[in-house]
Scaffold this motif. Structure first.
Motif, PDB file in Angstrom:
ATOM      1  N   PHE A  76       0.829  -1.193   0.000  1.00  0.00           N
ATOM      2  CA  PHE A  76       0.000   0.000   0.000  1.00  0.00           C
ATOM      3  C   PHE A  76       0.871   1.254   0.000  1.00  0.00           C
ATOM      4  O   PHE A  76       1.909   1.302   0.651  1.00  0.00           O
ATOM      5  N   THR A  77       0.435   2.257  -0.740  1.00  0.00           N
ATOM      6  CA  THR A  77       1.071   3.576  -0.711  1.00  0.00           C
ATOM      7  C   THR A  77      -0.016   4.561  -0.325  1.00  0.00           C
ATOM      8  O   THR A  77      -1.039   4.646  -0.993  1.00  0.00           O
ATOM      9  N   THR A  78       0.179   5.295   0.755  1.00  0.00           N
ATOM     10  CA  THR A  78      -0.921   6.071   1.297  1.00  0.00           C
ATOM     11  C   THR A  78      -0.425   7.267   2.085  1.00  0.00           C
ATOM     12  O   THR A  78       0.721   7.302   2.532  1.00  0.00           O
ATOM     13  N   ALA A  79      -1.305   8.242   2.262  1.00  0.00           N
ATOM     14  CA  ALA A  79      -0.981   9.419   3.073  1.00  0.00           C
ATOM     15  C   ALA A  79      -1.491   9.278   4.497  1.00  0.00           C
ATOM     16  O   ALA A  79      -1.292  10.169   5.312  1.00  0.00           O
ATOM     17  N   TYR A  80      -2.152   8.160   4.819  1.00  0.00           N
ATOM     18  CA  TYR A  80      -2.645   7.974   6.180  1.00  0.00           C
ATOM     19  C   TYR A  80      -1.483   7.821   7.147  1.00  0.00           C
ATOM     20  O   TYR A  80      -0.459   7.228   6.825  1.00  0.00           O
ATOM     21  N   ASP A  81      -1.670   8.300   8.369  1.00  0.00           N
ATOM     22  CA  ASP A  81      -0.577   8.240   9.324  1.00  0.00           C
ATOM     23  C   ASP A  81      -0.354   6.815   9.832  1.00  0.00           C
ATOM     24  O   ASP A  81      -1.198   5.942   9.674  1.00  0.00           O
ATOM     25  N   GLU A  82       0.807   6.592  10.420  1.00  0.00           N
ATOM     26  CA  GLU A  82       1.219   5.234  10.764  1.00  0.00           C
ATOM     27  C   GLU A  82       0.336   4.593  11.826  1.00  0.00           C
ATOM     28  O   GLU A  82       0.238   3.365  11.890  1.00  0.00           O
ATOM     29  N   TYR A  83      -0.328   5.396  12.662  1.00  0.00           N
ATOM     30  CA  TYR A  83      -1.162   4.800  13.693  1.00  0.00           C
ATOM     31  C   TYR A  83      -2.388   4.137  13.075  1.00  0.00           C
ATOM     32  O   TYR A  83      -2.793   3.048  13.476  1.00  0.00           O
ATOM     33  N   SER A  92       1.360 -10.415   5.166  1.00  0.00           N
ATOM     34  CA  SER A  92       2.648  -9.935   4.663  1.00  0.00           C
ATOM     35  C   SER A  92       2.502  -8.683   3.810  1.00  0.00           C
ATOM     36  O   SER A  92       3.356  -8.360   3.003  1.00  0.00           O
ATOM     37  N   ILE A  93       1.413  -7.951   3.954  1.00  0.00           N
ATOM     38  CA  ILE A  93       1.226  -6.702   3.229  1.00  0.00           C
ATOM     39  C   ILE A  93       2.079  -5.622   3.876  1.00  0.00           C
ATOM     40  O   ILE A  93       2.099  -5.468   5.090  1.00  0.00           O
ATOM     41  N   ASP A  94       2.791  -4.861   3.042  1.00  0.00           N
ATOM     42  CA  ASP A  94       3.579  -3.725   3.513  1.00  0.00           C
ATOM     43  C   ASP A  94       2.878  -2.426   3.136  1.00  0.00           C
ATOM     44  O   ASP A  94       1.958  -2.432   2.318  1.00  0.00           O
ATOM     45  N   TYR A  95       3.328  -1.340   3.739  1.00  0.00           N
ATOM     46  CA  TYR A  95       2.787  -0.037   3.372  1.00  0.00           C
ATOM     47  C   TYR A  95       3.905   0.986   3.376  1.00  0.00           C
ATOM     48  O   TYR A  95       4.882   0.858   4.094  1.00  0.00           O
ATOM     49  N   LEU A  96       3.714   1.999   2.569  1.00  0.00           N
ATOM     50  CA  LEU A  96       4.660   3.108   2.470  1.00  0.00           C
ATOM     51  C   LEU A  96       3.883   4.401   2.632  1.00  0.00           C
ATOM     52  O   LEU A  96       2.881   4.621   1.957  1.00  0.00           O
ATOM     53  N   ILE A 100       6.915   9.077  -0.381  1.00  0.00           N
ATOM     54  CA  ILE A 100       7.616   7.800  -0.251  1.00  0.00           C
ATOM     55  C   ILE A 100       9.115   8.012  -0.174  1.00  0.00           C
ATOM     56  O   ILE A 100       9.706   8.741  -0.975  1.00  0.00           O
ATOM     57  N   ASP A 101       9.726   7.369   0.802  1.00  0.00           N
ATOM     58  CA  ASP A 101      11.162   7.424   1.004  1.00  0.00           C
ATOM     59  C   ASP A 101      11.827   6.308   0.199  1.00  0.00           C
ATOM     60  O   ASP A 101      11.376   5.159   0.221  1.00  0.00           O
ATOM     61  N   ALA A 108      11.030  -2.455   1.375  1.00  0.00           N
ATOM     62  CA  ALA A 108       9.779  -3.171   1.130  1.00  0.00           C
ATOM     63  C   ALA A 108       9.907  -4.121  -0.049  1.00  0.00           C
ATOM     64  O   ALA A 108       9.422  -5.260  -0.013  1.00  0.00           O
ATOM     65  N   MET A 109      10.598  -3.676  -1.103  1.00  0.00           N
ATOM     66  CA  MET A 109      10.779  -4.533  -2.271  1.00  0.00           C
ATOM     67  C   MET A 109      11.726  -5.689  -1.968  1.00  0.00           C
ATOM     68  O   MET A 109      11.547  -6.805  -2.454  1.00  0.00           O
ATOM     69  N   ASP A 110      12.739  -5.438  -1.145  1.00  0.00           N
ATOM     70  CA  ASP A 110      13.633  -6.525  -0.728  1.00  0.00           C
ATOM     71  C   ASP A 110      12.872  -7.563   0.082  1.00  0.00           C
ATOM     72  O   ASP A 110      13.090  -8.772  -0.060  1.00  0.00           O
TER      73      ASP A 110
END
Length: 257
Positions: A76-83, A92-96, A100-101, A108-110
């Motif tokens: 996921f790529t999103t502007a929502y805050d980490e909380y 195993s879903i990741d988010y950024l 994006i850094d 995340a890709m690794d």
């Protein structure tokens, strides 16, 4: 690795496309809304990985999964805050988080590669996730805190500007300025790239590389050359505020929200 990007903000999509290409290989497709994504996934082989924005111009991206059984892994790529995000970080879903850094993207890709590429591929479908719970959370997310005021140094003083008083932010001669209704411009210690994530997106829109405008400050919008638009704001005459051609469609959607 075959990947696609689903992201409605075209500048953000182009930036992510470039970053992904530098790390691995170019995404095979870049899509900008729910409907186009459904059509693509119905008519093409599913990629190994999808970079998925959550809120698209025509709805939540979770609507895609109501129409297509997706076998791809998702970041996921999103502007929502980490909380808010940690409340639905499942399996195993990741988010950024936007912006994006590059290091976080590579990590995340690794992670994806180590889990899915180096071993016999085991399909992890989106249906294993509680997407309905995630969608409900996103309809009532933890409130994102946007900037309420800005400061600018005026001589030996620091002046406060409530964000509602700002007509636009713009960059010029390597500086970033805010403009208020009386026509005064003030230099601030920010970059437009950072401001995009700090400002309420329903109220502020980046019309070009040079300017972010407040919808409440727009007095007129007129046709301009090469299918572009000119935005007119009271007491601002530093330069013409032109909506770049690639942003015209998104801009029209924004002002009609």
């Amino acid at each position: 690795m075959r990947s696609i990007i689903i992201e409605d903000e075209k500048p953000a999509a182009r930036r992510l496309q470039r970053m992904v290409t530098e790390i691995d290989q170019a995404p095979v497709a870049v899509l900008h809304n729910v409907n186009d994504s459904i059509e693509y996934l119905k008519n093409n082989d599913h990629p190994d990985l999808i970079f998925l924005d959550i809120q698209l111009s025509d709805g939540l991206s979770f609507e895609i999964f109501d129409h297509v059984e997706v076998s791809s892994s998702i970041i996921f790529t999103t502007a929502y805050d980490e909380y808010a995000l940690q409340a639905f970080k499942l399996n195993s879903i990741d988010y950024l988080l936007k912006p994006i850094d590059e290091e976080e993207l590579k990590a995340a890709m690794d992670k994806f590669s180590s889990r899915f590429r180096e071993s016999e591929k085991t399909t992890t479908t989106v249906q294993q996730l509680d997407l309905e719970s995630i969608a409900r959370l996103l309809q009532n997310p933890v409130d994102k805190q946007y900037k309420k005021r800005f400061t600018a140094r005026v001589g030996e003083h620091i002046k406060l500007f409530p964000v509602d008083e700002v007509q636009l932010f713009y960059s010029e001669n390597k500086g970033t300025y805010l403009n208020i209704e009386n026509g005064r411009n003030y230099l601030i210690d920010s970059k437009l790239e950072a401001l995009e994530d700090e400002l309420e997106p329903q109220k502020f829109y980046r019309i070009s590389r040079q300017a972010i405008v407040n919808v409440d400050a727009i007095q007129d919008i007129v046709a301009y050359t090469n299918s572009r638009l000119q935005v007119k704001i009271k007491s601002f005459d530093e330069f013409k505020l032109i909506v770049s051609r690639e942003r015209v469609k998104d801009f029209k959607n924004w002002i009609n929200r």
